[in-house]
Design an enzyme around this catalytic site. Sequence first.
Site, PDB file in Angstrom:
ATOM      1  CG  ASP A 146      -3.019 -11.798  -3.159  1.00 13.10           C
ATOM      2  OD1 ASP A 146      -3.754 -12.461  -3.900  1.00 13.10           O
ATOM      3  OD2 ASP A 146      -2.000 -12.249  -2.604  1.00 13.10           O
ATOM      4  CE  LYS A 147      -9.043  -4.945   1.494  1.00 17.07           C
ATOM      5  NZ  LYS A 147      -9.903  -5.212   2.674  1.00 17.07           N
TER       6      LYS A 147
END
Length: 318
Positions: A146-147
């Site tokens: 995830d970012k």
Amino acid sequence: MNTATHNTEHLPELEFRIPLSALPERLDKIVAQLLPEHSRSRIQTWIENGHVLVNGQPARTRHQVMPGDILRVWPQARPEELAYEAEDIPLDIVAQSEQWVVINKPAGLVTHPGAGNWTGTLLNGLLYRFPQLTQVARAGIVHRLDKDTSGLMVVALTEAAQTHLVRQLQERTVLREYIALCHGFIYGSGLIDLPVGRDARVPVRMATQNAIAPRQARTHYEVLEHGLFDRGVAVSLVQCRLETGRTHQIRVHLSSQNHPLLGDEIYGGKELAGATRQMLHARALQFIDPSTQESVRFDLDPPADFQAVYEQIEWKKA
């Protein structure tokens, strides 16, 4: 149906012979089983556009594939994938061989272009650093973070390595170990075995209940330490090992147990002890080297922001 036509130039043709022991099955379903890294809806589009042939002939998605049939598939890039451009984005290389590279992805860096993030991603940086990745699907990315999750990722540098690594992921033989800071006291160790799918009410969230198209998801966890912050707010340091790799899996699984990650506001976490992003770090990665067939392992300490939050909390062994 549009039988027009696949342009075979520059497309990686795949051929499959259906075993004589197989049962009849819908074409779209059998191709999805053969190529699980692609969505069923995407495969249906390929079929309707003539990019999948059964015994040399176009067919409909509901066509019954029979034992002994020969399938030829030309995987198609998404329109947005054709627009990927190399960008000079700094990359933290942990280790590298001729077949793969292990990256330390910082929090805040998007792995793959998508809605709202078409540039400035890890993929764009990989294309700049390794120009040969223009010839490898998805620029060699075989799994994502995830970012706002930091840590270790492996990227394939050749098509052969990508195929090998994807199969390892499918067979669940890749070790992916994370550490997380979460709310409340979790005790002992265990397995969270709850299907994960898109939240029907909030598109940016995943869910374990009333989810759209849920898929099996299994997270092994072990509590390492218990801590107290600011007059007794309970926190746990948890080690998580992925058996599957669904979107937001650790985040949604721990939240489903009423232990959301610190800083993970999407799943109910709070900005506790200075946590301004989800406190999740991919700290260990182990896989079989496609060239040597030997196991390789990498370990990585959490970044400074994770460590700073950790140090705000008074800890003791769980």
